[in-house]
Design an enzyme around this catalytic site. Sequence first.
Site, mmCIF file in Angstrom:
data_model
loop_
_atom_site.group_PDB
_atom_site.id
_atom_site.type_symbol
_atom_site.label_atom_id
_atom_site.label_comp_id
_atom_site.label_asym_id
_atom_site.label_seq_id
_atom_site.Cartn_x
_atom_site.Cartn_y
_atom_site.Cartn_z
ATOM 1 N N LYS B 50 12.568 -6.449 3.765
ATOM 2 C CA LYS B 50 11.671 -5.604 4.574
ATOM 3 C C LYS B 50 10.974 -6.401 5.672
ATOM 4 O O LYS B 50 10.521 -5.840 6.671
ATOM 5 C CB LYS B 50 10.606 -4.968 3.685
ATOM 6 N N THR B 72 0.716 1.646 8.413
ATOM 7 C CA THR B 72 1.742 2.326 7.612
ATOM 8 C C THR B 72 1.111 2.773 6.316
ATOM 9 O O THR B 72 -0.009 2.366 5.985
ATOM 10 C CB THR B 72 2.959 1.421 7.331
ATOM 11 N N SER B 75 2.918 1.393 -0.857
ATOM 12 C CA SER B 75 2.356 0.486 -1.851
ATOM 13 C C SER B 75 3.412 -0.516 -2.285
ATOM 14 O O SER B 75 3.235 -1.255 -3.231
ATOM 15 C CB SER B 75 1.823 1.264 -3.059
ATOM 16 N N GLN B 80 3.574 -5.235 2.223
ATOM 17 C CA GLN B 80 3.456 -6.690 2.325
ATOM 18 C C GLN B 80 4.171 -7.205 3.569
ATOM 19 O O GLN B 80 3.681 -8.103 4.262
ATOM 20 C CB GLN B 80 4.046 -7.360 1.084
ATOM 21 N N TYR B 112 -1.596 -11.509 2.502
ATOM 22 C CA TYR B 112 -0.839 -11.636 3.749
ATOM 23 C C TYR B 112 -1.653 -11.181 4.958
ATOM 24 O O TYR B 112 -1.131 -11.131 6.066
ATOM 25 C CB TYR B 112 0.470 -10.844 3.663
ATOM 26 N N GLY B 176 17.570 3.355 -0.733
ATOM 27 C CA GLY B 176 16.267 3.951 -1.039
ATOM 28 C C GLY B 176 15.913 4.889 0.100
ATOM 29 O O GLY B 176 16.440 5.993 0.211
ATOM 30 N N ASP B 207 19.331 11.244 -4.379
ATOM 31 C CA ASP B 207 19.196 12.098 -3.195
ATOM 32 C C ASP B 207 20.171 11.710 -2.072
ATOM 33 O O ASP B 207 20.719 12.587 -1.403
ATOM 34 C CB ASP B 207 17.751 12.040 -2.667
ATOM 35 N N SER B 300 18.325 -7.501 -2.298
ATOM 36 C CA SER B 300 17.286 -7.005 -1.394
ATOM 37 C C SER B 300 15.909 -7.617 -1.600
ATOM 38 O O SER B 300 15.150 -7.767 -0.648
ATOM 39 C CB SER B 300 17.209 -5.484 -1.498
ATOM 40 N N ASN B 303 10.509 -9.241 -5.858
ATOM 41 C CA ASN B 303 9.110 -9.073 -6.259
ATOM 42 C C ASN B 303 8.999 -8.256 -7.547
ATOM 43 O O ASN B 303 9.056 -7.036 -7.527
ATOM 44 C CB ASN B 303 8.325 -8.409 -5.128
#
Lengths: 311, 311
Positions: B50, B72, B75, B80, B112, B176, B207, B300, B303
């Site tokens: 990201k 934005t 969560s 981050q 951050y 996602g 989806d 990807s 975390n």
Amino acid sequence: MTKKELQDCHQRIKKYIHRTPVLTSTLLNNISGAQIFFKCENFQRMGAFKMRGAASAISKLSDIQKSHGVVTHSSGNFAQALSLAAKSLDVKAYIVMPSTAPQVKKDAVKGYGGEIIECPPTLQDREQTAFKIQTEKKATFLHPSNDLDVILGQGTAAIELLEEHPYLEYIFTPVGGGGLVAGTALAAHFYGTDCTVIGGEPFEVDDAYRSLKSGKIETNSTTNTIADGLKTQLGDINFPIIKNYVDEIIRVEEDEIISAMQLIWERMKIIIEPSCAVPFAALLKEKQRFENTKIGIILSGGNVDLKNLPF
Amino acid sequence: MTKKELQDCHQRIKKYIHRTPVLTSTLLNNISGAQIFFKCENFQRMGAFKMRGAASAISKLSDIQKSHGVVTHSSGNFAQALSLAAKSLDVKAYIVMPSTAPQVKKDAVKGYGGEIIECPPTLQDREQTAFKIQTEKKATFLHPSNDLDVILGQGTAAIELLEEHPYLEYIFTPVGGGGLVAGTALAAHFYGTDCTVIGGEPFEVDDAYRSLKSGKIETNSTTNTIADGLKTQLGDINFPIIKNYVDEIIRVEEDEIISAMQLIWERMKIIIEPSCAVPFAALLKEKQRFENTKIGIILSGGNVDLKNLPF
């Protein structure tokens, strides 16, 4: 020991080992105040530096010795390393393990092609069983840390690290049986530019710290540490090298080992075993002394039981 | 979209991102039957791909826009990423988070340098709060996945992968919100040599699979998956790209995600988050079809909450 012996060893084992990457982390540099180069032996074949020593010792044997196989007693990383190195060199490996060893460790040895011989869980039984196999099968006994070819093999991780970062001022390693720290010290001596080797050791098993102080090999009466790879003691072959070439051993508490391990997991996203976190814990403990220096840390291994983590 | 846009994006963000390593594992190749090249975005700054999209979108803003900051609602990893990318570009970041978000996520955003604005935990509240900040602070709203510059940024991981391994036959990514798979598909189209992009998606939030079948954006009525990064839905900017350039989405069960994650932890000694294991799980599920092919997998992110692991 000469630089040529180290060089020859490195050449001999190159095809059986990975040249592991050296990683850095800005976050961990900021936390420690030093510039750290992590040599990732957790990415080594079978997950630990022990592969180097095992490949070194087996590849040094004569063809006749190879045809009779090798034997060791271990329930840790050396059992897996000897099994995989033997398989890579087309040699039979007999691994003496206590009957109480966890199934996951037995499975790992079998997975790498080692033949397990179980024995009662005492050191005497382990040694007798290994001796029996030496006699019956004419197999060569290889010690996990107190063997010159094993020591040279373990030193090759530091050779690679110094080839890529020749001006390291320090290299930190964990201290268990003494093979890694001794080999690293030889590599730093022959390949480094004024590079000091420092060992990290848990207070709970500080036999090497006490041995350096007293000048003779000390033992641990208890071994209550999470760093299960560091419960072993020094030997008569590696101790003289450690006395000559290792500058200092820094001791750390159990909670310092666990936090150092967690920091590396969370910040570097790599898996290391508790023993492997000890040198980084040692650096953090004394970080004022090492501010703004260039430090290599040998990340020794990544074999952990994910179902039994300390955090 | 053109190759030049991707190239320009990559040039623009290079100084704000890591060029992450590509790792391989003989063991996982043997298990899958394919030759896999893992692009390790779990080693990216802030621990996920990201960072690329966030840096891309912010660096595209005018100086006046930059002076007013960005906002934005998230969560997850994008919160981050936007915080760190904004800090790297000397821009203010406002992050709208539900008051119920875990403290560890809030701490990461604060660490951050992002400013957290809490709101009640509904999508409507999140959108209203973000809109209020857009109006009051003149901050630019940036969407985590439905934004062309974000999509191009996410595609740069595949550019690097294809620069190093130009003959990949497939690239697998998780699906996602659709930013990563869309960007990867553009990169594969412009940089690959007949390279097919396949998405991995949990059955529990399929989806995107249903959207590709029906030709319109579908939603999930429930989101009971361990892959918490994949609960979001596609958007009107990334869906047309996905329809055009993504060949197929393979769905996987929750236990398949967990085993794939565990395999990567145990065998590769690297930490990946559950969402990140989904494309590898998809490959394993259909491995007969991919035997002996060269496959890139975008890992990807890494975390995870170490206190709450699925094994």
